[in-house]
Design a protein around this motif. Structure first.
Motif, PDB file in Angstrom:
ATOM      1  N   THR A   3       0.827  -1.193   0.000  1.00 36.20           N
ATOM      2  CA  THR A   3       0.000   0.000   0.000  1.00 36.20           C
ATOM      3  C   THR A   3       0.868   1.251   0.000  1.00 36.20           C
ATOM      4  N   HIS A   4       0.349   2.308  -0.585  1.00 40.84           N
ATOM      5  CA  HIS A   4       1.066   3.586  -0.594  1.00 40.84           C
ATOM      6  C   HIS A   4       0.309   4.614   0.246  1.00 40.84           C
ATOM      7  N   LEU A   5      -0.520   4.112   1.183  1.00 41.87           N
ATOM      8  CA  LEU A   5      -1.286   5.000   2.042  1.00 41.87           C
ATOM      9  C   LEU A   5      -0.342   5.709   3.014  1.00 41.87           C
ATOM     10  N   LEU A   6      -0.333   7.015   2.953  1.00 43.50           N
ATOM     11  CA  LEU A   6       0.609   7.810   3.729  1.00 43.50           C
ATOM     12  C   LEU A   6       0.442   7.594   5.233  1.00 43.50           C
TER      13      LEU A   6
ATOM     14  N   TRP B 244       8.225  12.898  18.528  1.00 45.43           N
ATOM     15  CA  TRP B 244       9.478  13.636  18.311  1.00 45.43           C
ATOM     16  C   TRP B 244      10.437  12.832  17.438  1.00 45.43           C
ATOM     17  N   LEU B 245      10.536  11.523  17.693  1.00 46.70           N
ATOM     18  CA  LEU B 245      11.419  10.701  16.868  1.00 46.70           C
ATOM     19  C   LEU B 245      10.907  10.595  15.437  1.00 46.70           C
ATOM     20  N   LEU B 246       9.593  10.566  15.266  1.00 47.05           N
ATOM     21  CA  LEU B 246       9.027  10.600  13.914  1.00 47.05           C
ATOM     22  C   LEU B 246       9.359  11.927  13.247  1.00 47.05           C
ATOM     23  N   TYR B 247       9.216  13.010  13.981  1.00 50.33           N
ATOM     24  CA  TYR B 247       9.550  14.341  13.461  1.00 50.33           C
ATOM     25  C   TYR B 247      11.008  14.382  12.988  1.00 50.33           C
ATOM     26  N   ASN B 248      11.911  13.866  13.814  1.00 51.55           N
ATOM     27  CA  ASN B 248      13.329  13.844  13.440  1.00 51.55           C
ATOM     28  C   ASN B 248      13.559  13.022  12.179  1.00 51.55           C
ATOM     29  N   ARG B 249      12.850  11.921  12.068  1.00 51.69           N
ATOM     30  CA  ARG B 249      12.961  11.066  10.884  1.00 51.69           C
ATOM     31  C   ARG B 249      12.514  11.818   9.632  1.00 51.69           C
ATOM     32  N   LEU B 250      11.402  12.534   9.742  1.00 61.23           N
ATOM     33  CA  LEU B 250      10.880  13.299   8.611  1.00 61.23           C
ATOM     34  C   LEU B 250      11.858  14.406   8.200  1.00 61.23           C
TER      35      LEU B 250
ATOM     36  N   MET C  89      17.558  14.741   2.928  1.00 59.65           N
ATOM     37  CA  MET C  89      18.000  13.825   1.879  1.00 59.65           C
ATOM     38  C   MET C  89      17.360  14.171   0.543  1.00 59.65           C
ATOM     39  N   LYS C  90      16.087  14.514   0.589  1.00 60.71           N
ATOM     40  CA  LYS C  90      15.360  14.846  -0.639  1.00 60.71           C
ATOM     41  C   LYS C  90      15.912  16.127  -1.260  1.00 60.71           C
ATOM     42  N   ILE C  91      16.185  17.112  -0.411  1.00 58.32           N
ATOM     43  CA  ILE C  91      16.742  18.375  -0.897  1.00 58.32           C
ATOM     44  C   ILE C  91      18.102  18.153  -1.553  1.00 58.32           C
ATOM     45  N   ASN C  92      18.893  17.259  -0.950  1.00 60.73           N
ATOM     46  CA  ASN C  92      20.247  16.980  -1.452  1.00 60.73           C
ATOM     47  C   ASN C  92      20.287  15.870  -2.503  1.00 60.73           C
ATOM     48  N   ASN C  93      19.085  15.351  -2.861  1.00 59.87           N
ATOM     49  CA  ASN C  93      18.990  14.248  -3.827  1.00 59.87           C
ATOM     50  C   ASN C  93      19.859  13.071  -3.411  1.00 59.87           C
ATOM     51  N   ASN C  94      19.848  12.768  -2.125  1.00 59.17           N
ATOM     52  CA  ASN C  94      20.675  11.701  -1.582  1.00 59.17           C
ATOM     53  C   ASN C  94      19.888  10.392  -1.593  1.00 59.17           C
ATOM     54  N   THR C  95      20.309   9.431  -2.393  1.00 56.91           N
ATOM     55  CA  THR C  95      19.634   8.131  -2.472  1.00 56.91           C
ATOM     56  C   THR C  95      20.485   7.017  -1.869  1.00 56.91           C
TER      57      THR C  95
ATOM     58  N   ASN D 225       9.749   8.442  -0.589  1.00 62.09           N
ATOM     59  CA  ASN D 225       9.812   7.595  -1.782  1.00 62.09           C
ATOM     60  C   ASN D 225       8.620   6.649  -1.852  1.00 62.09           C
ATOM     61  N   LYS D 226       8.293   6.041  -0.720  1.00 63.36           N
ATOM     62  CA  LYS D 226       7.210   5.063  -0.680  1.00 63.36           C
ATOM     63  C   LYS D 226       5.875   5.690  -1.078  1.00 63.36           C
ATOM     64  N   CYS D 227       5.645   6.923  -0.611  1.00 63.27           N
ATOM     65  CA  CYS D 227       4.353   7.582  -0.830  1.00 63.27           C
ATOM     66  C   CYS D 227       4.432   8.698  -1.871  1.00 63.27           C
ATOM     67  N   ASN D 228       5.561   8.783  -2.575  1.00 65.02           N
ATOM     68  CA  ASN D 228       5.737   9.778  -3.643  1.00 65.02           C
ATOM     69  C   ASN D 228       5.465  11.204  -3.171  1.00 65.02           C
ATOM     70  N   LEU D 229       6.006  11.541  -2.001  1.00 64.49           N
ATOM     71  CA  LEU D 229       5.806  12.882  -1.464  1.00 64.49           C
ATOM     72  C   LEU D 229       6.730  13.886  -2.138  1.00 64.49           C
ATOM     73  N   THR D 230       6.207  15.072  -2.382  1.00 70.31           N
ATOM     74  CA  THR D 230       7.040  16.156  -2.890  1.00 70.31           C
ATOM     75  C   THR D 230       7.731  16.831  -1.709  1.00 70.31           C
ATOM     76  N   GLU D 231       8.725  17.629  -1.999  1.00 65.77           N
ATOM     77  CA  GLU D 231       9.428  18.356  -0.951  1.00 65.77           C
ATOM     78  C   GLU D 231       8.460  19.261  -0.175  1.00 65.77           C
ATOM     79  N   LYS D 232       7.568  19.920  -0.889  1.00 69.30           N
ATOM     80  CA  LYS D 232       6.610  20.824  -0.254  1.00 69.30           C
ATOM     81  C   LYS D 232       5.657  20.063   0.665  1.00 69.30           C
ATOM     82  N   GLN D 233       5.178  18.904   0.226  1.00 74.60           N
ATOM     83  CA  GLN D 233       4.274  18.103   1.049  1.00 74.60           C
ATOM     84  C   GLN D 233       4.964  17.631   2.326  1.00 74.60           C
TER      85      GLN D 233
END
Length: 255
Positions: free
Chosen positions: A142-145, A179-185, A191-197, A209-217
Motif C-alpha cells: 500500500t502507498h497510504l501515507l 518527536w522521533l518521527l519528526y526527526n525522521r521526517l 535527503m530529498k533536498i540533497n537528492n541523496n539516495t 519515496n514510498k508515498c511519492n511525497l514532494t518536498e513541499k508536502q
C-alpha cells in the motif's frame, strides 16, 4: 562513583560510556565509527531519571539499549550484495555485518553482569517486534501515507517505549513517538533536498519515496508535526520541564 550535576554532563558521560563499549581496535581500523543517536539517548535518560532506579541501573539500561539501537542501525546500513563490488568494499560490508553482531552481543554481556534477565527479555521482545515491523514495511504494497507514517513512527520509537513500559514510566511515550518521527521526517527532507539516495540508517523505508511525497508536502507534514509536539509538551508535568525546553529549542532550530 561519579557524581553528575547537570543533564548536559550526564548525557556527555553516558555518551563516553557507550563509546568505550563500541571501541574495537580491528573494527575501528576498517569501518566508520557508528553514530550515537543523541535524541534517543536524551529521551532514555529523561524517562529513566524520573524513576527510582539507581544511577548504576540507569546507566546499564541506557548503555545497553543504545548498543541494541546501534547494532540495528548498522545492519540497516549494509548495502545489498553485489558480485561486481570491489574486493575492499565487500570486505568492509562483511565487517559491518560482524560489527552489528558484535554490538548486539555486548548488551547481553552487560545485562548478564547484573543478572537482569527480565530486562533482557524486554529488549529481546522489542528486537523481535522491530524485525517483524521491518519485514512488514519491506513487503508493504500500500502507498497510504497515514499507514506508512504510523509504521515508521513505531519503528523509530519501539525500543524506547519498551524500556518506558518496563520501568512503568509512560509520561513521555507519546512525545517520544512523535518527536522521533519528526526527526525522521526532517532527515528525509534533507535527503530529498540533497537528492541523496545512498542507503543509510533510514534503510529502505523512506516515506517520501514510498508515498511519492514532494518536498513541499513533506515540509507541510513536518510543520504540522512540530505544532502537535508543542501541544503535547504543554501537557507534560513539571518534572519534565527541562525536557520541554530542550525539545522546543530543537524544534525551533529546525523551523
Amino acid at each position: 562513583m561519579i557524581t553528575l550535576f547537570t543533564t548536559g554532563n550526564e548525557i556527555q558521560y553516558l555518551t563516553s560510556r557507550i563509546e568505550q563499549k563500541l571501541q574495537h581496535i580491528y573494527l575501528d581500523k576498517y569501518i566508520q565509527k557508528p553514530d550515537i543517536d543523541e535524541d534517543k539517548l536524551y529521551l532514555l535518560y529523561k524517562i529513566l531519571s524520573n524513576t527510582k532506579l539507581s544511577q548504576k541501573q540507569m546507566e546499564r539500561y541506557i548503555v545497553t539499549t543504545m548498543l541494541v539501537q546501534i547494532a540495528l542501525d548498522i545492519h540497516d546500513q549494509i548495502p545489498d550484495v553485489n558480485n561486481n563490488q570491489d574486493k575492499d568494499v565487500m570486505i568492509k560490508n562483511q565487517l559491518s555485518i560482524l560489527a552489528g553482531d558484535y554490538y548486539s552481543g555486548l548488551y547481553y554481556l552487560l545485562l548478564a553482569e547484573i543478572d537482569d534477565f527480565s530486562f533482557i527479555n524486554k529488549l529481546a521482545s522489542g528486537i523481535k517486534e522491530i524485525n517483524v515491523l521491518k519485514m512488514t514495511l519491506q513487503e508493504e504494497r500500500t502507498h497510504l501515507l497515514d499507514a506508512h507514517i504510523s509504521n515508521i513512527k513505531e519503528l523509530e520509537s519501539l525500543l524506547i517505549t519498551h524500556v518506558a513500559d518496563f520501568v512503568n514510566e509512560s509520561t513521555m511515550i507519546l512525545v517520544t513517538q512523535e518527536w522521533l518521527l519528526y526527526n525522521r521526517l526532517v532527515k528525509e527532507l534533507k535527503m530529498k533536498i540533497n537528492n541523496n539516495t545512498e542507503k543509510n540508517s533510514l534503510g529502505d523505508f523512506l516515506i517520501c519515496n514510498k508515498c511519492n511525497l514532494t518536498e513541499k508536502q513533506l515540509e507541510e507534514i513536518i510543520l504540522n508535526k512540530g505544532q502537535y509536539i508543542k501541544e503535547l509538551l504543554s501537557e507534560l508535568p513539571d518534572a519534565y520541564s527541562d525536557a520541554k525546553l530542550h525539545i522546543v529549542k530543537k524544534l525551533g532550530c529546525e523551523n
